[in-house]
Enzyme design. Structure first.
Site, PDB file in Angstrom:
ATOM      1  CE  LYS A 283       9.160  -3.490   5.235  1.00 58.88           C
ATOM      2  NZ  LYS A 283       8.448  -3.261   3.976  1.00 58.88           N
ATOM      3  CD  GLU A 360      -5.970  -0.797  -2.810  1.00 54.93           C
ATOM      4  OE1 GLU A 360      -4.780  -1.496  -2.660  1.00 54.93           O
ATOM      5  OE2 GLU A 360      -6.385  -0.354  -1.642  1.00 54.93           O
ATOM      6  NE  ARG A 388      -8.567  -1.777   0.291  1.00 55.57           N
ATOM      7  CZ  ARG A 388      -8.688  -1.959   1.032  1.00 55.57           C
ATOM      8  NH1 ARG A 388      -7.312  -2.562   1.946  1.00 55.57           N
ATOM      9  NH2 ARG A 388      -8.384  -0.426   1.723  1.00 55.57           N
TER      10      ARG A 388
END
Length: 634
Positions: A283, A360, A388
């Site tokens: 990244k 979640e 969610r």
């Protein structure tokens, strides 16, 4: 003219040489850095997938072959390679390019939902559909990060993909978090090619079915060969779990070597069944400032942490204080430890802080277990991501009346991230949960005050919701109305015309609205409800004394706080008109918070105008009915 200016679509990549591709990668990184540092955006993830995205578009034929980005925040390079370079400077700006794939922008964009761990399910359905439609020449490509693989939905999809042996599906795992290095060298490349060669499968099937039937030597020989095969793979490929699921696995591949990537992707494409291509990337690759950023490699510019003066930081500071006073309080987050402000709490109480990854549903169900065992969990999560976990909130927490506090960061309009990130749903869906209490602080002091009240609740769940960005000014109450704060009474000489109830920060907007209405001779009482569920019954008595009730909220209008107030007044037979002002029940585009609120008609000027018109209509109706005109207070 630069290389990038010559790329009008993926077809323009096909004939480029390796030297030209290297130049193109450099140009793309320059554009990414220059643009995102000016417009904001997800810089680190896109710097990491430059070569990978180039390779994808050289091997596959978009839009015939469908490319599904998981989350989609790493799609900037894809936008640059699909004809949007000229517009790229408008990234995340009002009316400009979105920060995620957008079907309105390009035929090469497919999935706009930027919630993680969904790409493999989309891809599974697409691949099955093309098979049923008799289109065997189409391949579906799913690009998913190792972080998204922490979400259970991804593994549900893998379980089904493994059973669809002839789905033309290439799953690219963009791994920028695992510790080991990609396998390099000619032997590894050769072995990877062999494993996705159909003849390899036929030979294995022949050995498996024929050798065991051979007398004496058959079963031992097959077992030996099988162990040798697994042993070689275990040495060269650490991630055999995918093949244990029954899915072909290629990698790890150096995600910054475009030639190697192409080679692996071509083999995967030609295999004819589901294949995992495991790619190791870094990244922020190519930009030292990002590579050296220890927290998240400049995942987002500006960084999305809990900075001083933000709602997230105020919450984080108070959580730290609560943690010192209440040892039963624990914290849970879903891959958002720093952005939600829980990093301080985690540093001080590492055994009481749980980051469950992008999961979640698990976070909420786990919180239910913690609460059942006598603790008080605080689940800090972005408002949009709570969607969610509604089932777990309703059936695991709500049904059992458990003391779990949900802290919903980024509630309401969030700005440049667009439709999938606006936190405009929680104020409605949480209204549906029996026993749920919802707090909406108007300023920093009320964050601390209401958070402490929430964690003191022991007989059911609570919510504390607040927006993104800087906290506004402090406003103290001038009186109490039940458990609510009265912030303004009608100016001297004016009647009680409008009872204006503003939820959370909209209470401060209510004061601005009141100033405008007062200038038109309209008397206004401004109330901050503090708790938007349950609605304080003292509102019914106050409403009877006014000619009009108006509610303002940073949430969708349907089923929100305004609807709850109107229902309360109906239940108490209060015959006073109610005007509700909030966000239209639409998927709102990106822009700054101020721009989106303006487009939604939620500025103090716009709401004041609409209330003035409503009061005028009310006065006209009263006059026609022969009612006496309202008089001013002597």
């Amino acid at each position: 003219m630069t290389m990038l200016e010559c790329i009008n679509g993926p077809e323009d990549l096909k004939g480029l040489s390796q030297d030209q591709l290297t130049r193109l990668a450099v140009e793309i990184r320059d554009v990414l850095i220059e643009t995102t540092t000016r417009t904001s955006g997800h810089l680190g993830p896109n710097l990491g997938v430059v070569e990978l995205t180039i390779a994808i578009h050289r091997v596959f034929d978009s839009p015939k072959d469908k490319i599904v980005f998981d989350t989609g925040h790493q799609s900037y390079v894809h936008k640059l390679l699909t004809g949007r370079f000229a517009q790229f400077g408008t990234l995340r700006q009002r009316g400009g390019l979105t920060g995620y794939p957008s079907r309105a922008e390009s035929e090469h964009d497919l999935v706009e939902n930027s919630h993680a761990s969904t790409s493999l399910s989309y891809a599974d359905g697409l691949a099955k559909a093309y098979k049923l439609r008799g289109e065997p020449d189409r391949t579906v490509v799913a690009l998913i990060g190792d972080g998204a693989l922490t979400g259970g939905m991804a593994w549900e999809a893998l379980n089904n993909i493994a059973a669809a042996k002839d789905s033309r599906l290439v799953m690219i795992v963009n791994d920028n978090g695992w510790s080991y290095q990609p396998t390099i060298g000619g032997l590894a490349e050769h072995l990877a090619a062999i494993r996705v060669n159909p003849r390899y499968e036929h030979v294995l099937d022949y050995i498996k079915t024929s050798l065991p039937r051979a007398p004496l030597v058959g079963p031992p020989l097959y077992g030996t060969l099988h162990r040798v095969k697994k042993g070689i793979k275990d040495v060269i490929q650490p991630q055999v779990m995918f093949e244990d699921l029954g899915i072909k696995y290629v990698g790890p591949i150096d995600g910054h070597d475009e030639r190697l990537l192409e080679n692996a992707l071509r083999h995967a494409r030609d295999f004819g069944g589901p294949v995992i291509v495991h790619v190791i990337t870094k990244k922020g690759f190519g930009y030292p400032a990002a590579e050296q950023n220890e927290i998240d490699c400049l995942h987002q510019v500006p960084a999305a942490g809990a900075h001083p003066g933000t709602w997230s930081r105020v919450f984080g500071d108070e959580m730290l204080a609560i943690g010192a006073r209440q040892p039963d309080v624990v914290a849970i987050t879903a891959a958002m430890l720093h952005p939600t402000g829980l990093a301080q709490f985690a540093a001080a109480y590492p055994d009481r802080a749980f980051d469950v990854g992008i999961a979640e549903q698990h976070a909420v169900a786990s919180a239910a277990g913690l609460a059942m065992a006598g603790l008080h969990p605080v689940v800090a999560i972005y408002s949009t991501f709570l969607n969610r976990a509604f089932d777990q909130t309703l059936m695991d927490v709500g049904l059992h009346r458990l003391p779990v506090t949900f802290v919903l960061d980024r509630a309401g309009v969030t700005g440049p991230d667009g439709a999938s990130h606006h936190g405009m749903w929680d104020g409605s869906i949480m209204q549906l949960v029996p026993g749920m209490k919802i707090a909406a602080p108007r300023d920093a002091s009320r964050v601390a005050e209401l958070l402490n009240e929430a964690v003191a609740v022991s007989d059911g769940p609570t919510v504390v919701r607040f927006p993104k960005g800087k906290v506004g000014g402090e406003v103290e109450a001038i009186a109490k109305l039940g458990g609510m704060d009265v912030l303004r009474s009608p100016a001297a000489g004016l009647a009680e015309d409008v009872l204006l109830v503003g939820a959370g920060p909209m209470a401060l907007m209510g004061l601005e609205i009141a100033d405008r209405l007062t200038g038109h001779g309209i008397g206004v009482t401004v109330v901050d409800p503090r708790w938007t569920k349950p609605v304080d019954e003292a509102l019914a008595g106050a409403a009877r004394r006014h000619r009009l009730v108006a509610t303002v909220e940073d949430n969708g209008l349907v089923g929100g706080f305004g609807d709850a107030v109107a229902r309360l007044l109906r239940d108490h037979d209060v015959d006073v008109p109610v005007k509700t002002y909030g966000l239209p029940q639409e998927f709102l585009p990106h822009g700054t918070r101020e721009e989106v609120l303006e487009d939604a008609g939620l500025t103090s000027q716009q709401v004041a105008l609409r209330i003035t018109e409503a009061v005028a209509r009310r006065s006209s109706a009263e006059a026609q009915e022969g009612a006496p005109e309202p008089r001013t207070v002597e």
